[in-house]
Design a protein around this motif. Structure first.
Motif, PDB file in Angstrom:
ATOM      1  N   ARG A  34      -1.841 -15.178   2.363  1.00 57.44           N
ATOM      2  CA  ARG A  34      -2.619 -13.932   2.410  1.00 57.44           C
ATOM      3  C   ARG A  34      -3.237 -13.643   1.052  1.00 57.44           C
ATOM      4  N   ARG A  35      -4.517 -13.414   1.041  1.00 59.38           N
ATOM      5  CA  ARG A  35      -5.187 -12.976  -0.176  1.00 59.38           C
ATOM      6  C   ARG A  35      -6.169 -11.869   0.183  1.00 59.38           C
ATOM      7  N   THR A  36      -6.344 -10.961  -0.731  1.00 56.00           N
ATOM      8  CA  THR A  36      -7.372  -9.936  -0.572  1.00 56.00           C
ATOM      9  C   THR A  36      -8.731 -10.595  -0.770  1.00 56.00           C
ATOM     10  N   ARG A  38     -13.075  -9.840  -0.811  1.00 55.69           N
ATOM     11  CA  ARG A  38     -14.026  -8.737  -0.986  1.00 55.69           C
ATOM     12  C   ARG A  38     -15.412  -9.111  -0.486  1.00 55.69           C
ATOM     13  N   LEU A 110     -10.414  -8.602 -11.629  1.00 54.83           N
ATOM     14  CA  LEU A 110     -10.755  -8.649 -10.202  1.00 54.83           C
ATOM     15  C   LEU A 110     -12.263  -8.644  -9.978  1.00 54.83           C
ATOM     16  N   LEU A 170      -8.827  -6.415   3.081  1.00 56.09           N
ATOM     17  CA  LEU A 170      -8.986  -5.799   1.763  1.00 56.09           C
ATOM     18  C   LEU A 170      -8.403  -4.400   1.861  1.00 56.09           C
ATOM     19  N   THR A 171      -7.493  -4.099   0.976  1.00 55.57           N
ATOM     20  CA  THR A 171      -6.939  -2.747   0.882  1.00 55.57           C
ATOM     21  C   THR A 171      -7.879  -1.958  -0.005  1.00 55.57           C
ATOM     22  N   HIS A 172      -8.568  -0.980   0.548  1.00 53.31           N
ATOM     23  CA  HIS A 172      -9.555  -0.257  -0.250  1.00 53.31           C
ATOM     24  C   HIS A 172      -9.164   1.214  -0.369  1.00 53.31           C
ATOM     25  N   THR A 173      -9.180   1.703  -1.612  1.00 54.27           N
ATOM     26  CA  THR A 173      -8.746   3.079  -1.866  1.00 54.27           C
ATOM     27  C   THR A 173      -9.745   3.806  -2.768  1.00 54.27           C
ATOM     28  N   MET A 194      -5.481   4.899   3.066  1.00 52.57           N
ATOM     29  CA  MET A 194      -6.268   3.756   2.593  1.00 52.57           C
ATOM     30  C   MET A 194      -7.176   3.247   3.701  1.00 52.57           C
ATOM     31  N   ILE A 210      -5.353 -15.181  -9.803  1.00 55.45           N
ATOM     32  CA  ILE A 210      -4.207 -14.405 -10.296  1.00 55.45           C
ATOM     33  C   ILE A 210      -2.925 -15.054  -9.785  1.00 55.45           C
TER      34      ILE A 210
HETATM   35  C1  FMN Z   1      -2.576   0.515  -2.831  1.00 56.49           C
HETATM   36  C2  FMN Z   1      -3.629  -0.525  -3.114  1.00 56.49           C
HETATM   37  C3  FMN Z   1      -4.903  -0.124  -3.401  1.00 56.49           C
HETATM   38  C4  FMN Z   1      -5.913  -1.082  -3.613  1.00 56.49           C
HETATM   39  N1  FMN Z   1      -7.200  -0.653  -3.813  1.00 56.49           N
HETATM   40  C5  FMN Z   1      -8.187  -1.555  -3.953  1.00 56.49           C
HETATM   41  C6  FMN Z   1      -9.538  -1.130  -4.027  1.00 56.49           C
HETATM   42  O1  FMN Z   1      -9.851   0.063  -3.929  1.00 56.49           O
HETATM   43  N2  FMN Z   1     -10.508  -2.076  -4.202  1.00 56.49           N
HETATM   44  C7  FMN Z   1     -10.200  -3.417  -4.256  1.00 56.49           C
HETATM   45  O2  FMN Z   1     -11.123  -4.207  -4.401  1.00 56.49           O
HETATM   46  N3  FMN Z   1      -8.924  -3.848  -4.155  1.00 56.49           N
HETATM   47  C8  FMN Z   1      -7.915  -2.958  -3.976  1.00 56.49           C
HETATM   48  N4  FMN Z   1      -6.618  -3.384  -3.808  1.00 56.49           N
HETATM   49  C9  FMN Z   1      -6.328  -4.834  -3.751  1.00 56.49           C
HETATM   50  C10 FMN Z   1      -5.605  -5.328  -5.000  1.00 56.49           C
HETATM   51  O3  FMN Z   1      -6.488  -5.405  -6.081  1.00 56.49           O
HETATM   52  C11 FMN Z   1      -5.010  -6.720  -4.666  1.00 56.49           C
HETATM   53  O4  FMN Z   1      -4.051  -6.589  -3.671  1.00 56.49           O
HETATM   54  C12 FMN Z   1      -4.360  -7.345  -5.903  1.00 56.49           C
HETATM   55  O5  FMN Z   1      -5.312  -7.649  -6.893  1.00 56.49           O
HETATM   56  C13 FMN Z   1      -3.572  -8.618  -5.559  1.00 56.49           C
HETATM   57  O6  FMN Z   1      -4.401  -9.567  -4.920  1.00 56.49           O
HETATM   58  P1  FMN Z   1      -3.990 -10.203  -3.522  1.00 56.49           P
HETATM   59  O7  FMN Z   1      -3.968  -9.077  -2.500  1.00 56.49           O
HETATM   60  O8  FMN Z   1      -5.043 -11.232  -3.214  1.00 56.49           O
HETATM   61  O9  FMN Z   1      -2.625 -10.793  -3.652  1.00 56.49           O
HETATM   62  C14 FMN Z   1      -5.605  -2.462  -3.580  1.00 56.49           C
HETATM   63  C15 FMN Z   1      -4.296  -2.856  -3.277  1.00 56.49           C
HETATM   64  C16 FMN Z   1      -3.316  -1.907  -3.034  1.00 56.49           C
HETATM   65  C17 FMN Z   1      -1.927  -2.355  -2.640  1.00 56.49           C
END
Ligand code: FMN
Length: 222
Positions: A34-36, A38, A110, A170-173, A194, A210
């Protein structure tokens, strides 16, 4: 106080130690992929997939079983456009004024900025709300307990379920997120928690280089 019936636990899988070790390894390999992302493909994803993943999230444990969450799965392009406009307005404020230097430094690896085209490209935006209380049919407030903890666990299960279906997230906040109450017509006692953006990754997508902490860096066995 309400007394609940108790029923036999059904469906418990009584695994052997070997099976447990195999499951733990297989799941670890799976979840480590799993990776975030964008940058999303606009390929449509069937509504049933998203609904099942939300049902998986809804099966999460919660303080006193209050289930203090509300999920809105958005696929309507006009609504996604409104969410993008709302989020980008807040994000411009964040990057230009609100964020501290320290926060901007932490985000630098990032490569994120105030532009959020994925909010329109991705087939699904799952907006998570955390609810402080619920209203009974008689119009009385019923308090929820351990709200952030419960919604965090549920959202984690959602992300895991989506990953399990072959979807990137993508977790976006964007902060603050009040605009989501207006766009999605949710009551004021529900706090936007979120946005989980979900879909297939765009072709050739890249992710930040990372690393994750090793076991010894973030855990221990005593
Ligand atoms: C609570 C939370 C808020 C986050 N908000 C954002 C965001 O607004 N924009 C974004 O691009 N990534 C956001 N992220 C993603 C993190 O940057 C990402 O999970 C982290 O860099 C680790 O990368 P990975 O998910 O690929 O392991 C968020 C993650 C979490 C858990």
């Amino acid at each position: 106080m309400t007394a609940y019936d108790h029923i036999p636990l059904e469906g418990f899988e009584n695994l052997s130690s070997d099976e447990m070790q195999n499951h733990s390894k297989t799941f670890l390999e799976h979840i480590k992929r799993r990776r975030t992302v964008r940058d999303f493909s606009d390929e449509a994803i069937h509504e049933d997939v998203i609904k099942n993943c939300i049902l998986a999230a809804g099966s999460a444990p919660s303080g006193a079983n209050m289930q203090p969450w509300h999920y809105v799965a958005v696929q309507n392009p006009a609504v996604k456009k409104q969410i993008r406009e709302g989020a980008e307005a807040e994000e411009r404020e964040f990057y230009q004024r609100r964020a501290s230097e320290e926060w901007l430094d932490a985000l630098a690896p990032l490569g994120t900025d105030a532009n959020k085209p994925f909010l329109e490209t991705a087939p699904w935006l799952i907006v998570v709300f955390a609810s402080k209380h619920t209203m009974t049919p008689e119009g009385e407030k019923k308090k929820h307990y351990y709200v952030p903890e419960s919604v965090g666990i549920s959202t984690g299960m959602l992300i895991t379920a989506l990953h399990n279906c072959g979807l990137a997230t993508l977790t976006h906040t964007p902060s603050p997120m009040k605009f989501l109450n207006e766009i999605l017509d949710r009551p004021v006692h529900e706090k936007p928690y979120m946005i989980i953006v979900a879909g297939k990754p765009a072709e050739g997508v890249t992710v930040p280089n990372i690393t994750k902490k090793s076991f010894d860096e973030f855990a221990e066995v005593v």
